[in-house]
Design a protein around this motif. Structure first.
Motif, short mmCIF file in Angstrom:
data_model
loop_
_atom_site.label_atom_id
_atom_site.label_comp_id
_atom_site.label_asym_id
_atom_site.label_seq_id
_atom_site.Cartn_x
_atom_site.Cartn_y
_atom_site.Cartn_z
N GLU A 198 48.76 31.05 47.79
CA GLU A 198 47.69 31.93 46.70
C GLU A 198 48.58 33.07 46.52
O GLU A 198 48.80 34.04 47.51
CB GLU A 198 46.34 32.23 47.30
N TYR A 199 48.68 33.60 45.37
CA TYR A 199 49.56 34.87 44.88
C TYR A 199 48.79 35.96 44.09
O TYR A 199 47.89 35.27 43.26
CB TYR A 199 50.85 34.56 44.32
N ILE A 200 48.76 37.07 44.63
CA ILE A 200 48.00 38.00 43.69
C ILE A 200 49.14 39.09 43.13
O ILE A 200 50.04 39.49 43.82
CB ILE A 200 47.06 38.94 44.48
N GLU A 201 48.90 39.57 41.77
CA GLU A 201 49.51 40.54 41.11
C GLU A 201 49.44 42.09 41.96
O GLU A 201 48.31 42.19 42.44
CB GLU A 201 49.05 40.53 39.52
N ARG A 202 50.43 42.50 42.02
CA ARG A 202 50.42 43.80 42.53
C ARG A 202 51.43 44.89 41.67
O ARG A 202 51.97 44.47 41.00
CB ARG A 202 51.32 43.91 43.94
N GLY A 203 50.81 46.15 42.06
CA GLY A 203 51.71 47.12 41.26
C GLY A 203 53.25 47.30 41.64
O GLY A 203 53.66 46.76 42.36
N PRO A 204 53.84 48.16 40.71
CA PRO A 204 55.18 48.16 41.03
C PRO A 204 55.80 48.77 42.73
O PRO A 204 56.83 48.23 43.09
CB PRO A 204 55.84 49.45 39.98
N ARG A 205 54.90 49.35 43.06
CA ARG A 205 55.06 49.87 44.58
C ARG A 205 54.52 48.82 45.52
O ARG A 205 54.15 49.47 46.71
CB ARG A 205 55.15 51.36 44.69
N GLY A 206 53.92 48.00 45.24
CA GLY A 206 52.95 47.04 46.02
C GLY A 206 51.54 47.55 46.16
O GLY A 206 50.78 46.75 46.78
N GLY A 207 51.06 48.24 45.43
CA GLY A 207 49.61 48.86 45.35
C GLY A 207 48.77 47.88 44.62
O GLY A 207 49.29 47.20 43.86
N GLU A 208 47.44 47.98 44.61
CA GLU A 208 46.38 47.45 43.87
C GLU A 208 46.43 47.76 42.30
O GLU A 208 46.83 48.65 41.97
CB GLU A 208 45.06 47.62 44.47
N VAL A 209 46.14 46.54 41.52
CA VAL A 209 45.92 46.97 40.18
C VAL A 209 44.59 46.36 39.77
O VAL A 209 44.01 45.83 40.31
CB VAL A 209 47.01 46.04 39.50
N SER A 210 44.26 47.03 38.49
CA SER A 210 42.80 46.71 38.16
C SER A 210 42.94 45.12 37.50
O SER A 210 43.93 44.93 36.93
CB SER A 210 42.22 47.61 37.17
N ASN A 211 41.99 44.48 37.60
CA ASN A 211 41.98 42.98 37.17
C ASN A 211 43.06 42.21 37.30
O ASN A 211 43.89 41.80 36.60
CB ASN A 211 41.56 43.08 35.68
N PRO A 212 43.56 42.04 38.57
CA PRO A 212 44.85 41.53 39.02
C PRO A 212 44.69 39.88 38.67
O PRO A 212 43.91 39.29 38.59
CB PRO A 212 45.26 41.62 40.52
N ARG A 213 45.91 39.45 38.45
CA ARG A 213 45.81 37.70 38.14
C ARG A 213 46.24 37.13 39.39
O ARG A 213 46.76 37.88 40.08
CB ARG A 213 47.13 37.57 37.36
N THR A 214 45.48 36.12 39.61
CA THR A 214 45.95 35.26 41.12
C THR A 214 46.43 34.05 40.51
O THR A 214 46.08 33.52 39.66
CB THR A 214 44.54 35.13 42.04
N VAL A 215 47.23 33.24 41.22
CA VAL A 215 47.72 32.12 40.85
C VAL A 215 48.03 31.04 42.15
O VAL A 215 48.16 31.93 43.39
CB VAL A 215 49.36 32.18 40.29
N THR A 216 47.89 30.05 42.15
CA THR A 216 48.13 29.06 43.10
C THR A 216 49.82 28.19 42.89
O THR A 216 49.83 27.72 42.06
CB THR A 216 47.21 28.13 43.37
N ILE A 217 50.49 28.71 43.84
CA ILE A 217 51.84 28.00 43.80
C ILE A 217 52.03 26.78 44.89
O ILE A 217 51.47 26.82 46.08
CB ILE A 217 53.02 28.98 44.22
N GLU A 218 52.14 25.65 44.34
CA GLU A 218 52.01 24.50 45.26
C GLU A 218 53.84 24.34 45.41
O GLU A 218 54.57 24.88 44.89
CB GLU A 218 51.75 23.19 44.45
N LYS A 219 53.85 23.49 46.51
CA LYS A 219 55.33 23.12 47.09
C LYS A 219 56.00 22.52 45.98
O LYS A 219 55.33 21.58 45.29
CB LYS A 219 55.28 22.11 48.18
N GLY A 220 57.16 22.97 45.65
CA GLY A 220 58.01 22.50 44.57
C GLY A 220 57.83 23.18 43.19
O GLY A 220 58.52 22.95 42.10
N ASP A 221 56.91 24.22 42.98
CA ASP A 221 56.49 24.88 41.91
C ASP A 221 57.58 25.93 41.80
O ASP A 221 57.67 26.71 42.85
CB ASP A 221 55.05 25.43 41.69
#
Length: 60
Positions: free
Chosen positions: A16-39
């Motif tokens: 599970e990956y979450i969107e972060r800011g340019p310096r690794g900080g939290e962002v409002s309404n971040p996208r989250t994605v699921t990356i499976e093996k081979g994606d």
């Protein structure tokens, strides 16, 4: 701080990956994605300069 990855790069591990800011900080309404093996590559973020951070293994 966890390591972040840029959009368009191949993910180091599946999970599970979450969107972060340019310096690794939290962002409002971040996208989250699921990356499976081979994606690849990581998808684009909502705004330029943002990165992806792995939060854990893929959810079943």
């Amino acid at each position: 701080m966890a390591k972040t990855q840029k959009p368009g790069n191949n993910p180091r591990k599946p999970g599970e990956y979450i969107e972060r800011g340019p310096r690794g900080g939290e962002v409002s309404n971040p996208r989250t994605v699921t990356i499976e093996k081979g994606d690849k590559p990581l998808p684009p973020t909502q705004k330029p300069g943002r990165t992806w951070e792995r939060k854990g293994p893929p959810k079943p």
